[in-house]
Design a protein around this motif. Structure first.
Motif, PDB file in Angstrom:
ATOM      1  N   VAL A 165      71.385  38.377  28.673  1.00 36.16           N
ATOM      2  CA  VAL A 165      70.221  37.903  29.421  1.00 36.16           C
ATOM      3  C   VAL A 165      69.707  36.650  28.713  1.00 36.16           C
ATOM      4  N   ASP A 166      69.453  35.602  29.487  1.00 31.97           N
ATOM      5  CA  ASP A 166      68.933  34.336  28.973  1.00 31.97           C
ATOM      6  C   ASP A 166      67.603  34.089  29.674  1.00 31.97           C
ATOM      7  N   LEU A 167      66.505  34.083  28.911  1.00 30.99           N
ATOM      8  CA  LEU A 167      65.172  33.831  29.476  1.00 30.99           C
ATOM      9  C   LEU A 167      64.606  32.547  28.880  1.00 30.99           C
ATOM     10  N   ARG A 168      64.000  31.707  29.715  1.00 33.28           N
ATOM     11  CA  ARG A 168      63.429  30.450  29.206  1.00 33.28           C
ATOM     12  C   ARG A 168      62.083  30.142  29.862  1.00 33.28           C
ATOM     13  N   HIS A 169      61.187  29.605  29.047  1.00 35.59           N
ATOM     14  CA  HIS A 169      59.911  29.094  29.541  1.00 35.59           C
ATOM     15  C   HIS A 169      59.358  28.116  28.517  1.00 35.59           C
ATOM     16  N   HIS A 170      58.522  27.184  28.959  1.00 38.81           N
ATOM     17  CA  HIS A 170      58.011  26.186  28.015  1.00 38.81           C
ATOM     18  C   HIS A 170      56.866  26.711  27.165  1.00 38.81           C
ATOM     19  N   ASP A 171      56.325  27.889  27.541  1.00 39.34           N
ATOM     20  CA  ASP A 171      55.200  28.462  26.802  1.00 39.34           C
ATOM     21  C   ASP A 171      55.679  29.741  26.105  1.00 39.34           C
ATOM     22  N   ASP A 172      55.604  29.731  24.768  1.00 38.32           N
ATOM     23  CA  ASP A 172      56.090  30.895  24.009  1.00 38.32           C
ATOM     24  C   ASP A 172      55.371  32.184  24.407  1.00 38.32           C
ATOM     25  N   GLY A 173      54.075  32.075  24.773  1.00 38.11           N
ATOM     26  CA  GLY A 173      53.295  33.247  25.164  1.00 38.11           C
ATOM     27  C   GLY A 173      53.814  33.847  26.461  1.00 38.11           C
ATOM     28  N   ILE A 190      56.978  16.153  32.395  1.00 31.74           N
ATOM     29  CA  ILE A 190      58.113  17.037  32.649  1.00 31.74           C
ATOM     30  C   ILE A 190      58.497  17.728  31.336  1.00 31.74           C
ATOM     31  N   ILE A 191      59.029  18.940  31.471  1.00 30.89           N
ATOM     32  CA  ILE A 191      59.536  19.688  30.307  1.00 30.89           C
ATOM     33  C   ILE A 191      61.050  19.616  30.357  1.00 30.89           C
ATOM     34  N   SER A 192      61.669  19.377  29.228  1.00 29.04           N
ATOM     35  CA  SER A 192      63.128  19.350  29.220  1.00 29.04           C
ATOM     36  C   SER A 192      63.684  20.765  29.259  1.00 29.04           C
ATOM     37  N   GLY A 193      64.629  20.978  30.181  1.00 25.20           N
ATOM     38  CA  GLY A 193      65.293  22.283  30.248  1.00 25.20           C
ATOM     39  C   GLY A 193      66.434  22.375  29.255  1.00 25.20           C
ATOM     40  N   ALA A 194      66.925  21.237  28.791  1.00 21.90           N
ATOM     41  CA  ALA A 194      68.080  21.197  27.889  1.00 21.90           C
ATOM     42  C   ALA A 194      67.654  20.762  26.495  1.00 21.90           C
ATOM     43  N   GLY A 195      68.484  21.041  25.520  1.00 22.50           N
ATOM     44  CA  GLY A 195      68.247  20.573  24.156  1.00 22.50           C
ATOM     45  C   GLY A 195      68.677  19.125  24.008  1.00 22.50           C
ATOM     46  N   HIS A 196      68.069  18.415  23.069  1.00 28.94           N
ATOM     47  CA  HIS A 196      68.418  17.017  22.786  1.00 28.94           C
ATOM     48  C   HIS A 196      68.233  16.770  21.296  1.00 28.94           C
ATOM     49  N   ASP A 197      68.773  15.642  20.806  1.00 29.31           N
ATOM     50  CA  ASP A 197      68.560  15.272  19.402  1.00 29.31           C
ATOM     51  C   ASP A 197      67.069  15.237  19.068  1.00 29.31           C
ATOM     52  N   ALA A 198      66.253  14.877  20.046  1.00 28.09           N
ATOM     53  CA  ALA A 198      64.799  14.789  19.844  1.00 28.09           C
ATOM     54  C   ALA A 198      64.198  16.127  19.380  1.00 28.09           C
ATOM     55  N   VAL A 199      64.858  17.251  19.721  1.00 30.60           N
ATOM     56  CA  VAL A 199      64.362  18.564  19.284  1.00 30.60           C
ATOM     57  C   VAL A 199      64.344  18.619  17.753  1.00 30.60           C
ATOM     58  N   HIS A 200      65.461  18.245  17.120  1.00 27.41           N
ATOM     59  CA  HIS A 200      65.515  18.271  15.653  1.00 27.41           C
ATOM     60  C   HIS A 200      64.619  17.190  15.046  1.00 27.41           C
ATOM     61  N   LEU A 201      64.643  15.991  15.664  1.00 27.05           N
ATOM     62  CA  LEU A 201      63.832  14.887  15.118  1.00 27.05           C
ATOM     63  C   LEU A 201      62.352  15.241  15.130  1.00 27.05           C
ATOM     64  N   SER A 202      61.932  16.029  16.140  1.00 23.62           N
ATOM     65  CA  SER A 202      60.502  16.347  16.269  1.00 23.62           C
ATOM     66  C   SER A 202      60.002  17.171  15.084  1.00 23.62           C
ATOM     67  N   GLY A 207      60.042  10.246  33.848  1.00 20.82           N
ATOM     68  CA  GLY A 207      59.592  11.563  33.404  1.00 20.82           C
ATOM     69  C   GLY A 207      59.023  11.415  32.002  1.00 20.82           C
ATOM     70  N   VAL A 208      57.742  11.748  31.863  1.00 25.04           N
ATOM     71  CA  VAL A 208      57.096  11.721  30.550  1.00 25.04           C
ATOM     72  C   VAL A 208      57.332  13.103  29.945  1.00 25.04           C
ATOM     73  N   VAL A 209      58.280  13.191  29.015  1.00 25.22           N
ATOM     74  CA  VAL A 209      58.714  14.506  28.531  1.00 25.22           C
ATOM     75  C   VAL A 209      57.723  15.002  27.477  1.00 25.22           C
ATOM     76  N   THR A 210      57.073  16.109  27.779  1.00 28.84           N
ATOM     77  CA  THR A 210      56.034  16.614  26.874  1.00 28.84           C
ATOM     78  C   THR A 210      56.575  17.666  25.903  1.00 28.84           C
ATOM     79  N   GLY A 211      57.773  18.176  26.183  1.00 31.91           N
ATOM     80  CA  GLY A 211      58.329  19.178  25.273  1.00 31.91           C
ATOM     81  C   GLY A 211      59.640  19.730  25.786  1.00 31.91           C
ATOM     82  N   VAL A 212      60.156  20.700  25.062  1.00 35.80           N
ATOM     83  CA  VAL A 212      61.422  21.346  25.418  1.00 35.80           C
ATOM     84  C   VAL A 212      61.157  22.840  25.476  1.00 35.80           C
ATOM     85  N   GLN A 213      61.660  23.485  26.518  1.00 33.65           N
ATOM     86  CA  GLN A 213      61.304  24.885  26.720  1.00 33.65           C
ATOM     87  C   GLN A 213      61.924  25.821  25.677  1.00 33.65           C
ATOM     88  N   ALA A 214      61.281  26.959  25.494  1.00 31.26           N
ATOM     89  CA  ALA A 214      61.755  27.983  24.565  1.00 31.26           C
ATOM     90  C   ALA A 214      62.888  28.777  25.219  1.00 31.26           C
TER      91      ALA A 214
END
Ligand SMILES: [Zn+2]
Length: 352
Positions: free
Chosen positions: A222-230, A289-301, A142-149
């Protein structure tokens, strides 16, 4: 914990490879560990081959990624990236009142170096997917392109408590029925954007919670998630519209507030391209693929160009002792990690 193998050019900031070794109380042995051991294996391979990189390669084990003992999660990488101060982190207590700083002293790993003092050229993290997509599509990488909002809301619905036997249906202001309708709306909002959007009502508190009383107050999340902020913004507007409609129809009052608003993370295009090219060079099947979960990479990015590599895990299961991944997939992930690191190192070139 940092383990640095210097490169040829001391003036180039090192490339970091890593993840975390802590786990959930009943977690498996792949979440986090794969990324640290994969990084170690990449480093050993460089040493065994006598390959000199331009920049140093540093293997990192980020402390307290899971947040199982000390909340919040991703604490070590958060301090490194300046999201939390060291004093804030040191003072966080576990359930027995032991502070994070004391726990570090106890194991001799508090360290003298200022957090975040080491500038990095890039950060790459190998991780199991923790979801079912790669396995279902029979893809190795999986080539992770980002983490969802992520956005969290809390709604308080106020109706009118009254006798379940004597109050005719048309005269009711039932807070729970309004909650149930809102839960269905949340599902519809996410389904309209399936499979990329998700929506969850995870906590509901009903008052007075008695079999023969029409519920007067309900608090729900309510918990809503998507990889695109818009798109997530659009989902939020639909949620607010649904709240107004349900309140009007159900003769209830609904007050809502937003608890969390974490924007989507897009990983660095150069790092993502290095991962993709690595998988391609090795002839491995892959998908973005977009990561559904948080990872250390979120802060490092937020402090250095970053990307992640996912490999499939059995039945998409994680945070469970049954968590599993094949040795072939783990090895392929570690190989892509090394390929991507070397590609980024080659781009850094010689001393500047
Ligand atoms: Zn993890």
């Amino acid at each position: 914990m940092f383990a640095l193998r210097p490169g040829r050019h001391a003036d180039l900031a090192p490339i970091a490879l890593g993840s975390h070794l802590d786990t959930q109380p009943t977690g498996g042995k792949f979440d986090g560990n794969l990324g640290v051991l994969g990084a170690l294996e990449a480093l050993r391979t460089l040493v065994a081959a006598g390959y000199e990189t331009n920049a140093g390669i540093v293997v990192v084990n980020w402390t307290n990624e899971e947040g199982a003992r000390f909340a919040p999660a991703m604490l070590g990488s958060g301090v490194f990236a300046g999201v939390y101060s060291r004093t804030e982190a040191d003072s966080i207590a576990d359930i027995e009142g032991v502070r994070f700083g004391e726990a570090l002293d106890r194991i001799g790993w508090r360290g003298e170096t200022k957090a975040g003092a080491m500038p990095l050229s890039a950060y790459l993290e190998l991780h199991i997917e923790q979801g079912p997509i790669l396995e279902a599509e029979d893809k190795t990488i999986g080539v992770v392109t980002g983490v969802q909002a992520v956005r969290w809301y809390e709604a308080t619905i106020t109706g009118r408590e009254s006798h379940a036997g004597t109050t005719p249906m048309p005269r009711r202001a039932d807070a729970f029925v309004a909650c149930a309708r809102l839960a269905l709306e949340v599902q519809a909002i996410a389904l309209a954007r399936a499979p990329t959007a998700v929506g969850t009502v995870g906590r509901v508190e009903v008052e007075p919670n008695s079999p023969n009383v029409i519920p007067g107050v309900v608090r729900m999340t309510v918990d809503l998630r998507h990889h695109d902020d818009g798109v997530l913004q659009d989902m939020e507007e639909r949620l607010y519209a649904a709240i107004e409609r349900i309140a009007a129809d159900g003769k209830v009052q609904i007050e809502s507030k937003k608890l969390h608003d974490l924007a989507a993370i897009k990983f660095h295009p150069d790092c993502v391209a290095a991962v993709r090219a690595g998988a391609e060079a090795l002839g491995l099947s892959r998908r973005d693929i977009i990561s559904g979960a948080g990872h250390d990479a979120v802060h490092l990015s937020t402090v250095t160009p970053t990307a992640m590599i996912f490999v499939p895990c059995k039945d998409g299961l994680s945070h469970n002792e049954a968590e599993s991944a094949t040795i072939e997939h783990c090895a392929a992930g570690a190989q892509v990690l090394l390929e991507a690191a070397l590609a980024l190192d080659a781009k850094l070139g010689g001393a500047r």
